[in-house]
Design an enzyme around this catalytic site. Structure first.
Site: not given
Ligand SMILES: O=C(O)CCC(=O)C(=O)O
Ligand SMILES: [Fe+2]
Length: 205
Positions: A64, A66, A122, A132
């Site tokens: 996606h 942001d 990403h 994680r």
């Molecule tokens: O967990 C991550 O490193 C990415 C989180 C992410 O892309 C988001 O919350 O929009």
């Molecule tokens: Fe994100």
């Protein structure tokens, strides 16, 4: 009590051409002036991705972009954030550097800079051996503020996007998600604009 922070914009990527640095400077000033006028407009999220015995068959977070101006991501020492890069098309893992924050450009920053800066596509993958954790801080405009391409970003070219508030844009994204369309393209003014089509290329590839 609150104090006004002294903020200095530093250009990490010195190879950028002058026009792009100029746009970044104005965009940063614009965001800071909007922030000064209003209350906080940061949303934060904590993600926990449990370890997965077969990471190839699962995804932590679907690919996606942001929606806001910027996202600041703090990762635990287990990497998992991946960025999509072209030429050749591939997913690149962002190293988990202790104490480092990853800054991702979001869709509203692409609109604000009329496509001179692209939001980053990403995703998050899972790890076989460890859980994680990541923290995301989403910086965007207050709900009532319309975001439109900055005059400094146009430099004689037409605006590629119409003005939208963050909540309006979230509505467009929701619609785009259900129809498989590109939200950025849905707020684009001209369909033959390269900047507006950029994210589409990513999503279809
Ligand atoms: O967990 C991550 O490193 C990415 C989180 C992410 O892309 C988001 O919350 O929009
Ligand atoms: Fe994100």
């Amino acid at each position: 009590s609150t104090t006004t922070p002294v903020v200095q914009v530093q250009y990490i990527e010195y190879k950028w051409q002058q026009p792009r640095r100029h746009v970044l400077h104005h965009a940063a000033k614009h965001i800071l002036s909007v922030r000064r006028l209003t209350r906080s407009c940061v949303v934060s999220l904590i993600h926990r991705y449990p370890k997965c015995p077969d990471p190839k068959r699962a995804l932590g977070l679907i690919a996606h972009t942001d929606s806001g101006f910027f996202t600041f991501v703090l990762q635990s020492l287990v990497p998992g954030l991946q960025l999509f890069r072209h030429g050749p098309d591939r997913w690149v893992t962002v190293p988990a550097v202790p104490g480092a924050m990853v800054v991702n450009v979001g869709d509203l920053f692409q609109i604000l800079t009329n496509g001179r800066f692209h939001s980053v596509y990403h995703r998050a993958v899972v790890n076989r051996d460890s859980d994680r954790i990541s923290l995301g801080y989403f910086l965007g405009p207050p709900a009532h503020v319309k975001v439109a391409p900055l005059r400094e970003a146009l430099a004689g070219t037409p605006a590629a996007y119409r003005a939208v508030t963050w909540p309006e844009y979230m509505g467009v994204r929701k619609k785009a998600f259900t129809t498989g369309a590109s939200a950025l393209k849905m707020v684009a003014i001209s369909t033959d604009n390269d900047a507006a089509n950029h994210t589409d290329d990513l999503i279809s590839s």
